[in-house]
Design a protein around this motif. Sequence first.
Motif: not given
Length: 450
Positions: A41-69
Amino acid sequence: MMVFLMMVEVLVLALIITTSMVSCTSKLVERFSWRYMDYAYPDDISRQESFRLGDYRPENNIPVGIEVWRDKLFVTVPRWREGVPSTLNYISLTKSFPDSPKLTPYPDWNTNRQGNCGGVTTTYRIKADKCDRLWVLDSGTVGIGNTTRQVCPYALLVFDLTTDKLLRRYQYKEEDTNQNTFIANIAVDIGSTCDDTFVYASDELGYGLIVYSYTENTSWRVTHGFFHPDPLKGDFNVGGLNYQWEEEGIFGLALSPIKGDGFRTLFFHPLASNREFAVSTRILRDKNLATESYHEFASLEERGPNTHSTSSVMSDDGVLLYNLVDQNAVGCWNSMSPYLPENQGIVDKDDVGLVFPSDVKIDANQNVWVMSDRMPIFLISNLDYGDVNFRVYSAPISELTLGTVCNAKPEEYSLKSHQSWNSIFLHGQPSVIHSAVGETYNSFPSLSLF
């Protein structure tokens, strides 16, 4: 004294158990690992706001694909549940990071904003090509299974990796998809020029292959029985979890090097299957041929038991790598040999670190990259976020295949097998094999790739 010896025995046993649980691939080197995914996140305030709004819930994020360039490792995170702030992300490979680096949205936060139908809503597996373009198929969906909502149309986005600018956004036609469509993977087929490019997208649950022509800027859907799951191969055992994925059709896609006729071979397999299939891109690149050439598609031999596979990729010298989810391993096959169970190898295996290898790629320097993510546990059970759940590994392909059947030279195979291999696939046509029970089917026990 007896008590002391008993204590020593307990300590030794504990050490043995602990050691057995440590991730220990023998060739693949662990580059990154995460207990949960986090974002830059750009800063801690943005992160906390994302938490508060439910836009970021760590337990709901799973990576599935990769690529390298070059200096970027791309990581995709689908919006299967609420609280995924960005679906298309990257990590800089030139910066020094802790073991669990935060993901940076690509090319920016706004492109990954949910509801921005000019951006990317959900993407799974992506592809960077030799023309410095990143191909991203956006499903436009939020949720999975019966929670799926079609927020935006299916679209293919092409980014210029040298400028991070969007080159083209193509919206798929309504007839390209159906009510069950779930596009798990893409393969990018470059011909004589960068404009001479076709993209093949596997519709895992709608049982189709969607072809896109970059030159003509149009698409068409191909259907075939080989895109369907094997009804006898729907039972899975991964990470101690038994489950049934009986509906999982065409998933893995891998393109051969260009053959003597100027075309490639597309290898593909359903997830609920132990078998590989193949078709010449000469067929797929022609809309009329693709929709009217049933017998041009061919079935290879089965790989053997417990060989469900997710993603696959083929090297420049014709070695196919594929993820083996039942075995917590990455398999291989050298296309100079017949496609038989005895010619399938294991390049690496780890019953802790490689639980559900979800993607595999080969970069421009011939390094193999593998992601594992414990996906079935995430979807069906519950991940332990006190443990490492997601990993990215890499190693040179030459080191991975060393000592395996996939590293053997053509002369090391029997003369009979090698002659059979070079005589089966003639002039881009699959041979017709008659089985002992009188059935007739197309088969590629071997393919002439060069």
